[in-house]
Scaffold this active site. Structure first.
Site, PDB file in Angstrom:
ATOM      1  N   HIS A  17      10.642   0.905  -2.363  1.00  0.00           N
ATOM      2  CA  HIS A  17      11.301  -0.278  -1.809  1.00  0.00           C
ATOM      3  C   HIS A  17      12.790   0.020  -1.559  1.00  0.00           C
ATOM      4  O   HIS A  17      13.342  -0.337  -0.527  1.00  0.00           O
ATOM      5  CB  HIS A  17      11.218  -1.457  -2.793  1.00  0.00           C
ATOM      6  CG  HIS A  17       9.834  -1.981  -3.036  1.00  0.00           C
ATOM      7  ND1 HIS A  17       9.262  -2.024  -4.290  1.00  0.00           N
ATOM      8  CD2 HIS A  17       8.914  -2.522  -2.194  1.00  0.00           C
ATOM      9  CE1 HIS A  17       8.058  -2.566  -4.205  1.00  0.00           C
ATOM     10  NE2 HIS A  17       7.817  -2.873  -2.948  1.00  0.00           N
ATOM     11  N   LYS A  41      -1.408 -14.876  -6.450  1.00  0.00           N
ATOM     12  CA  LYS A  41      -1.554 -13.543  -7.043  1.00  0.00           C
ATOM     13  C   LYS A  41      -1.176 -13.593  -8.505  1.00  0.00           C
ATOM     14  O   LYS A  41      -0.260 -14.304  -8.890  1.00  0.00           O
ATOM     15  CB  LYS A  41      -0.578 -12.578  -6.361  1.00  0.00           C
ATOM     16  CG  LYS A  41      -1.114 -11.879  -5.147  1.00  0.00           C
ATOM     17  CD  LYS A  41      -0.105 -10.794  -4.766  1.00  0.00           C
ATOM     18  CE  LYS A  41      -0.411 -10.176  -3.423  1.00  0.00           C
ATOM     19  NZ  LYS A  41       0.604  -9.185  -3.041  1.00  0.00           N
ATOM     20  N   ARG A  90       3.482   2.777   4.881  1.00  0.00           N
ATOM     21  CA  ARG A  90       3.184   4.047   4.213  1.00  0.00           C
ATOM     22  C   ARG A  90       2.021   4.708   4.939  1.00  0.00           C
ATOM     23  O   ARG A  90       2.129   5.117   6.059  1.00  0.00           O
ATOM     24  CB  ARG A  90       2.852   3.816   2.730  1.00  0.00           C
ATOM     25  CG  ARG A  90       4.059   3.468   1.907  1.00  0.00           C
ATOM     26  CD  ARG A  90       3.676   2.781   0.621  1.00  0.00           C
ATOM     27  NE  ARG A  90       3.078   1.477   0.881  1.00  0.00           N
ATOM     28  CZ  ARG A  90       2.756   0.599  -0.044  1.00  0.00           C
ATOM     29  NH1 ARG A  90       2.939   0.886  -1.294  1.00  0.00           N
ATOM     30  NH2 ARG A  90       2.230  -0.555   0.279  1.00  0.00           N
ATOM     31  N   SER A 128       3.661  -0.483  -6.163  1.00  0.00           N
ATOM     32  CA  SER A 128       3.903  -1.184  -7.428  1.00  0.00           C
ATOM     33  C   SER A 128       2.649  -1.156  -8.297  1.00  0.00           C
ATOM     34  O   SER A 128       2.742  -1.035  -9.522  1.00  0.00           O
ATOM     35  CB  SER A 128       4.292  -2.643  -7.158  1.00  0.00           C
ATOM     36  OG  SER A 128       5.474  -2.690  -6.417  1.00  0.00           O
TER      37      SER A 128
HETATM   38  P1  ADP Z   1       3.558  -7.364  -0.622  1.00  0.00           P
HETATM   39  O1  ADP Z   1       2.723  -8.039  -1.679  1.00  0.00           O
HETATM   40  O2  ADP Z   1       4.192  -8.340   0.341  1.00  0.00           O
HETATM   41  O3  ADP Z   1       2.879  -6.224   0.075  1.00  0.00           O
HETATM   42  P2  ADP Z   1       5.147  -5.356  -1.978  1.00  0.00           P
HETATM   43  O4  ADP Z   1       6.246  -5.555  -2.962  1.00  0.00           O
HETATM   44  O5  ADP Z   1       3.943  -4.606  -2.435  1.00  0.00           O
HETATM   45  O6  ADP Z   1       4.805  -6.799  -1.438  1.00  0.00           O
HETATM   46  O7  ADP Z   1       5.724  -4.609  -0.699  1.00  0.00           O
HETATM   47  C1  ADP Z   1       6.747  -5.145   0.091  1.00  0.00           C
HETATM   48  C2  ADP Z   1       6.923  -4.269   1.327  1.00  0.00           C
HETATM   49  O8  ADP Z   1       7.383  -2.984   0.925  1.00  0.00           O
HETATM   50  C3  ADP Z   1       5.622  -4.022   2.102  1.00  0.00           C
HETATM   51  O9  ADP Z   1       5.912  -3.967   3.475  1.00  0.00           O
HETATM   52  C4  ADP Z   1       5.160  -2.680   1.600  1.00  0.00           C
HETATM   53  O10 ADP Z   1       4.382  -2.008   2.565  1.00  0.00           O
HETATM   54  C5  ADP Z   1       6.506  -1.999   1.401  1.00  0.00           C
HETATM   55  N1  ADP Z   1       6.427  -0.910   0.417  1.00  0.00           N
HETATM   56  C6  ADP Z   1       5.995  -0.956  -0.850  1.00  0.00           C
HETATM   57  N2  ADP Z   1       6.073   0.260  -1.449  1.00  0.00           N
HETATM   58  C7  ADP Z   1       6.568   1.102  -0.490  1.00  0.00           C
HETATM   59  C8  ADP Z   1       6.852   2.506  -0.446  1.00  0.00           C
HETATM   60  N3  ADP Z   1       6.612   3.305  -1.475  1.00  0.00           N
HETATM   61  N4  ADP Z   1       7.358   2.989   0.687  1.00  0.00           N
HETATM   62  C9  ADP Z   1       7.557   2.188   1.760  1.00  0.00           C
HETATM   63  N5  ADP Z   1       7.297   0.885   1.809  1.00  0.00           N
HETATM   64  C10 ADP Z   1       6.806   0.335   0.692  1.00  0.00           C
END
Ligand code: ADP
Length: 169
Positions: A17, A41, A90, A128
């Site tokens: 992130h 969730k 990703r 995450s």
């Molecule tokens: P959500 O539940 O909305 O997917 P996340 O916190 O999992 O929330 O992710 C928020 C954003 O960050 C999403 O667009 C996700 O694809 C992106 N994201 C999460 N981890 C990574 C990573 N390692 N590299 C790039 N983007 C990421």
């Protein structure tokens, strides 16, 4: 003033992130890291805890504000006058869902664009959920999450007795 929001669950925030966020600071004047106050969730951390961890993790990055929001990200973007939603892409597995989400958001407000940023290769497979799983198995992730996040997860797992393996006393 170019304002963007970067919405997500951030349960917890990772270096993936932060990598996206750092790239976004080169493109926008202000980025609001928007922590979803999710109801559907089951999150490991409460909204307040996720906001606190995000705030600590972005302390060193200027132009970033951390705020929680309820409901639709697009409505939140309108409220803060952001014309852009940032999402991270990703592997191919993200693509289908992210495309669907961005098209839905475009239906709701055609003036707000979604842009996708790709992380550096070392974060391509970081999520995450993987972080929660690995820490739950007693692993260390110092290259993937800030120290304050690692501490918080360890404490949370102990509090909730969630460790899959019992550490020897
Ligand atoms: P959500 O539940 O909305 O997917 P996340 O916190 O999992 O929330 O992710 C928020 C954003 O960050 C999403 O667009 C996700 O694809 C992106 N994201 C999460 N981890 C990574 C990573 N390692 N590299 C790039 N983007 C990421």
């Amino acid at each position: 003033m170019k304002i963007a929001i970067y919405p997500g669950t951030f349960d917890p925030i990772t270096y993936g992130h932060l990598n996206i966020l750092t790239k976004a600071t080169r493109l926008f004047d202000e980025i609001i890291l928007a922590v979803a106050n999710v109801t559907g969730k089951n999150t490991l951390f409460s909204t307040d805890e996720r906001v606190n961890l995000c705030s600590k993790a972005v302390e060193h990055i200027s132009k970033v504000k951390v705020v929680s929001f309820d409901g639709l990200a697009i409505r939140f973007a309108e409220d803060v006058n952001a014309l852009t939603i940032i999402r991270g892409l990703r592997a191919v597995s993200d693509f289908e869902y992210e495309l669907q989400l961005s098209l839905m958001n475009k239906n709701l407000n055609a003036d707000i664009e979604t842009i996708f940023l790709v992380p550096d290769a070392s974060y391509l497979y970081l999520s995450s959920s993987m972080v929660r799983q690995i820490v739950g198995l007693g692993g260390s992730l110092k290259n993937y999450i800030p120290f304050c996040v690692e501490e918080a997860i360890i404490q949370k797992f102990a509090e909730l007795d969630l460790y899959d393996i019992k550490k020897s006393e």
